[in-house]
Write a protein that holds these residues in place. Structure first.
Motif, short mmCIF file in Angstrom:
data_model
loop_
_atom_site.label_atom_id
_atom_site.label_comp_id
_atom_site.label_asym_id
_atom_site.label_seq_id
_atom_site.Cartn_x
_atom_site.Cartn_y
_atom_site.Cartn_z
N SER A 98 -4.72 12.50 -11.60
CA SER A 98 -5.98 12.39 -10.85
C SER A 98 -6.07 11.75 -9.56
N LYS A 99 -7.03 11.72 -8.70
CA LYS A 99 -7.28 11.04 -7.54
C LYS A 99 -7.86 9.79 -7.89
N ILE A 100 -7.11 8.53 -7.63
CA ILE A 100 -7.61 7.46 -8.12
C ILE A 100 -8.59 6.61 -6.88
N PHE A 101 -8.19 7.04 -5.67
CA PHE A 101 -9.06 6.53 -4.65
C PHE A 101 -8.97 7.39 -3.40
N SER A 102 -10.01 7.47 -2.60
CA SER A 102 -10.15 8.26 -1.22
C SER A 102 -11.11 7.82 -0.56
N GLY A 103 -10.95 7.40 0.68
CA GLY A 103 -12.12 6.90 1.50
C GLY A 103 -11.45 6.16 2.71
N GLU A 104 -12.18 5.65 3.55
CA GLU A 104 -11.89 5.02 4.96
C GLU A 104 -11.55 3.30 4.60
N VAL A 105 -10.54 2.94 5.11
CA VAL A 105 -9.99 1.46 4.83
C VAL A 105 -9.55 0.93 6.01
N TYR A 106 -9.46 -0.32 6.08
CA TYR A 106 -8.87 -1.24 7.15
C TYR A 106 -7.55 -1.06 6.98
N GLY A 107 -6.81 -1.30 5.79
CA GLY A 107 -5.51 -1.38 5.73
C GLY A 107 -5.05 -1.32 4.09
N VAL A 108 -3.86 -1.39 3.88
CA VAL A 108 -3.44 -1.38 2.45
C VAL A 108 -2.09 -2.06 2.44
N GLN A 109 -1.93 -2.82 1.34
CA GLN A 109 -0.72 -3.67 1.20
C GLN A 109 0.09 -2.89 -0.10
N LEU A 110 1.39 -2.62 0.11
CA LEU A 110 2.09 -1.98 -1.01
C LEU A 110 3.36 -2.66 -1.18
N PRO A 111 3.91 -2.27 -2.60
CA PRO A 111 5.20 -2.88 -3.03
C PRO A 111 6.36 -2.05 -2.65
N GLY A 112 6.92 -2.09 -1.56
CA GLY A 112 7.96 -1.19 -1.25
C GLY A 112 9.22 -1.68 -1.99
N ILE A 113 10.34 -0.86 -2.04
CA ILE A 113 11.49 -0.87 -2.81
C ILE A 113 12.10 -2.06 -1.97
N SER A 114 12.22 -2.26 -0.70
CA SER A 114 13.11 -3.58 -0.34
C SER A 114 11.97 -4.84 0.08
N GLY A 115 10.77 -4.57 -0.48
CA GLY A 115 9.72 -5.70 -0.26
C GLY A 115 8.48 -5.24 0.09
N SER A 116 7.61 -6.06 -0.23
CA SER A 116 5.92 -5.52 0.12
C SER A 116 5.80 -5.40 1.82
N PHE A 117 5.03 -4.70 1.87
CA PHE A 117 4.72 -4.42 3.30
C PHE A 117 3.11 -3.97 3.54
N GLU A 118 2.55 -3.84 4.60
CA GLU A 118 1.24 -3.51 5.15
C GLU A 118 0.95 -2.61 6.04
N LEU A 119 0.22 -1.65 5.88
CA LEU A 119 -0.16 -0.55 6.81
C LEU A 119 -1.68 -0.60 7.35
N LEU A 120 -1.56 -0.58 8.56
CA LEU A 120 -2.87 -0.71 9.34
C LEU A 120 -3.14 0.32 10.19
N GLU A 121 -4.28 0.59 10.85
CA GLU A 121 -4.76 1.55 11.53
C GLU A 121 -3.70 1.86 12.49
N LYS A 122 -3.76 3.21 12.77
CA LYS A 122 -2.81 3.95 13.84
C LYS A 122 -1.36 3.53 13.66
N HIS A 123 -0.79 3.26 12.44
CA HIS A 123 0.69 3.18 11.97
C HIS A 123 1.43 4.30 12.41
#
Length: 83
Positions: free
Chosen positions: A10-35
């Motif tokens: 299923s689709k868990i989430f869909s929408g406009e956000v300010y940013g997202v923090q993710l658990p990458g293979i080499s460590g956590s990282f954050e994505l912000l607008e216009k990445h």
């Protein structure tokens, strides 16, 4: 930016956000607008959605991938559970 979180079921989430923090293979990282465009592998861990400067939502995710292209972030994971 637009964020979509998808699992095989299923689709868990869909929408406009300010940013997202993710658990990458080499460590956590954050994505912000216009990445810059990118694709990255994700490991099991905590994904945190920054809905705006004050509101957040968190999910416990299983491994997967994230794609960033044209201010849209697509997260494809094996499973996700809201915390």
């Amino acid at each position: 930016m637009n964020l979509e979180i998808l699992t095989p079921e299923s689709k868990i989430f869909s929408g406009e956000v300010y940013g997202v923090q993710l658990p990458g293979i080499s460590g956590s990282f954050e994505l912000l607008e216009k990445h810059a465009p990118m694709v990255s592998a994700l490991k099991n861990g905590k994904l945190k959605i920054l809905k705006d400067k004050n509101a957040t939502a968190s999910y416990d995710i299983q491994s997967g991938f994230v794609e960033v292209l044209n201010n849209k972030v697509t997260v494809l994971v094996e499973g996700a559970k809201e915390l």
